[in-house]
Design an enzyme around this catalytic site. Structure first.
Site, PDB file in Angstrom:
ATOM      1  CE  LYS A 341      -3.473   2.426   2.779  1.00 10.37           C
ATOM      2  NZ  LYS A 341      -4.280   2.820   1.618  1.00 10.37           N
ATOM      3  CG  ASP A 470      21.366  -6.479  13.332  1.00  9.01           C
ATOM      4  OD1 ASP A 470      22.236  -6.846  14.160  1.00  9.01           O
ATOM      5  OD2 ASP A 470      20.942  -5.319  13.240  1.00  9.01           O
TER       6      ASP A 470
END
Length: 637
Positions: A341, A470
């Site tokens: 979107k 990470d």
């Protein structure tokens, strides 16, 4: 007999009578407790307590390779492939996308005391009853049922190629349910993040009702349900894949009474086209901006890496290196934007009071309200296309969900679901900066299961597999129910398909203390990087201390520290000393030792000797089940 004993006897008698003549008891977390049958809980199957001894029933199953086609799923679960393809609105040769919820029509009948659908299953080398029930069948059977039905085969030495009987969990309608207008019972497989309300909402078009579902499973409003278990859903009409409502991450709002009119849809298309054109022009400007900026000043790919992150130059390698690059292409950005979107900058300004400091969460992340829903809005620079592409094709409750993007004046704004409780690091800190916020033992284990499940999805169910790279406390967010969600995919990258497969990179980037030695020293990239980081995360989750702080306080490196923890003589005492003081000794030490055994395996210097995330999920689920039992017994004392 004392009054309390008499009351217990009356309640027990009533419960026993109720499930014999009416509904089925929900099994709960005991399905992972393989050595104990738990007969009275219904772990061995749904009870034969219905007027009809056989019926048409339905199961749900999630498409996972190699069981991801009409043919393979119908063969595994003993369903008619033509019927399976019909209710799922696909052709008989269709293959389903990963994690697609598949409806499976079956015939259910009484077999002795229990209702079930029996099938024959050929074992593979290394199979266990727990793995068959919870991994292959996803919870459509239980290890207790398999042990009970296959007493001639040793629990501890299942060989490949053996034929075993597998009863699937199905049920037929009671008289009460038929009187209420219900015509089918569906055995729904519960996954992490599910609630009864979410599940019922999905099947509302087929007459599913929250009260009837709670009654069918002998549950109360707000009862906890567990993954790898089945929930019976009474339905008034036959379910179909086209009629199911896709769930949201939060309790879904009521649906509109009718679909939008053709005129409204036309306006939507016009607006989308205009917004798309504006974004395309903005993207072209962004490309020019970044190309010019790169000529003036070189920047590395991962400028968004946060606290304690660093980069170092890896050793050159004679092997072929992966092509990690920080270049931004018009094609990569525009293709990513088309799939999510597009918000206008005005919408984000309105949502955050023009990015007011009162809405600032941390760093460049703001809290906003869009269309009545809370959202986290992160301002970013650089090429975000890889992150958008990855998040757009993932759909898992333990990965933070990307709901949209915006581009304005050279900056990207990514709009994520809002995690109400914030980062895990805010809740785990024995130095007192957590402001009195404390997680219980069971909450910590549930969060560990959530993170492991999310990583397993990245490693095994994305195409291609991905490595997060990470994983750390700051990148685990907690929702309002303290369920863990992995966030910050800025360093994520694709990995090899095969177990043990790796690539090489010169670009070493990550967070100090979490990076695996083979990556730090030689640039080896594989899914085992995340396994190592997960081991570090578990230590911090249990002890409430960063690993660097543990090193300093204990004057020991991790191998020596783990050796002391796992010492048969004094290990438990030493581990009790290490545990987070906020737990105040309120934890089961035996389970804490099992957690440290998992940590020890995750931190093996040889990546090939580290367990897969799938193995870790199974181990943690067993520990979670035992933890819930421990918590229940402590509460009742």
């Amino acid at each position: 007999m004392g009054s309390s004993q008499f009351q217990f006897f009356i309640v027990s008698l009533f419960c026993f009578f109720s499930f014999i003549v009416s509904q089925q008891p929900y099994t709960g977390s005991t399905t992972a407790d393989c050595p104990v049958a738990h007969n009275s809980t219904g772990n061995l199957g749904y009870f034969c307590n219905t007027p009809n001894r056989s019926c048409q029933s339905f199961l749900t199953f999630r498409s996972r390779s190699p069981f991801n086609s009409v043919s393979s799923i119908s063969t595994l679960l003993g369903s008619d492939p033509l019927e399976l393809s019909r209710v799922n609105s696909v052709n008989a040769s269709a293959t389903f996308p990963p994690e697609k919820l598949v409806l499976v029509p079956i015939s259910c009948s009484c077999s002795g005391q229990f209702l079930q659908s029996n099938l024959s299953f050929t074992t593979r080398t290394g199979d266990t009853y727990f793995a068959i029930a919870n991994e292959t069948l996803q919870g459509l059977s239980t290890c207790q049922t398999l042990i009970s039905q296959n007493s001639n085969i040793s629990v501890t030495s299942i060989k490949g190629g053996e034929r075993i009987l597998v009863p699937l969990r199905c049920a037929c309608l009671t008289k009460n349910q038929t009187d209420m207008g219900f015509n089918y019972l569906l055995s729904y497989l519960v996954v992490f993040g599910d609630t009864v309300l979410h599940i019922v909402q999905r099947f509302k078009p087929f007459g599913a009702d929250n009260g009837a579902t709670l009654e069918a499973n002998e549950l109360q409003l707000g009862s906890t349900i567990y993954p790898f278990t089945t929930l019976l859903i009474p339905l008034k009409t036959e379910p179909s894949s086209t009629g199911m409502i896709e769930p949201t991450s939060s309790p879904p709002p009521s649906l509109p009474a009718s679909p939008p009119s053709a005129t409204k849809r036309t306006w939507v298309y016009v607006v989308v086209a205009i917004v798309g054109g504006v974004i395309l022009l903005a993207v072209i400007g962004a490309v020019v901006f970044f190309v010019c900026a790169r000529k003036r000043k070189k920047k590395t790919e991962h400028t968004t890496t946060e606290i304690d992150s660093f980069e170092s130059t890896g050793k050159p390698s004679e092997k072929k290196l992966d092509g990690e690059s920080s270049s931004i292409t018009l094609e990569s950005i525009s293709s990513a934007v088309q799939s999510v979107k597009a918000y206008t900058f005005k919408e984000l300004q309105d949502a955050t009071d023009n990015f007011s400091s009162t809405h600032l969460i941390k760093g460049s992340v703001y809290h906003g309200t869009i269309n009545g829903d809370s959202a986290a809005i992160k301002k970013m620079n650089g090429d975000v296309s890889k992150q958008i592409n990855l998040l757009n094709k993932t759909n898992h409750s333990n990965l933070i969900r990307l709901s949209g993007v915006c581009f304005e004046e050279g900056h990207w704004y990514l709009v994520f679901e809002y995690a109400a409780k914030g980062p895990l690091s805010d809740w785990i800190d024995s130095n007192g900066s957590s402001n009195g916020r404390i997680l219980t033992w069971t909450q910590r284990i549930q969060i560990a299961v959530d993170v492991a499940t999310g990583l397993n999805y990245l490693h095994s169910f994305t195409n291609p597999p991905h490595v997060h790279k990470d994983l750390k406390m700051d990148n685990i967010l907690l929702d309002g129910d303290f369920r863990g969600k992995i966030s910050n995919f800025s360093l994520a990258r694709s990995a090899g398909w095969e177990e043990g497969e790796f690539t090489l990179t010169r670009h070493i980037v990550g967070t100090r203390g979490y990076m695996a030695p083979e990556y730090l020293e030689n640039g080896l990239v594989s899914t085992k990087l995340d396994v190592y980081s997960f081991g570090i995360l578990l230590i911090e989750l249990l002890t409430g201390k960063e690993v660097s702080e543990l090193h300093r306080k204990e004057n020991l490196q991790l191998p020596e520290l783990l050796e002391k923890v796992l010492d048969e003589k004094d290990g438990k005492e030493y581990l009790s000393h290490l545990m987070d003081p906020s737990l105040e000794g309120n934890f089961p030490i035996e389970l804490a030792v099992l957690m440290m055994i998992i940590v020890n395996r995750c931190l093996n210097k040889d990546p090939s000797q580290r367990p897969s995330m799938d193995e870790i999920v199974q181990s943690l689920c067993r520990i979670l089940s035992s933890s819930l039992s421990w918590e229940l017994s402590n509460t009742s004392v």
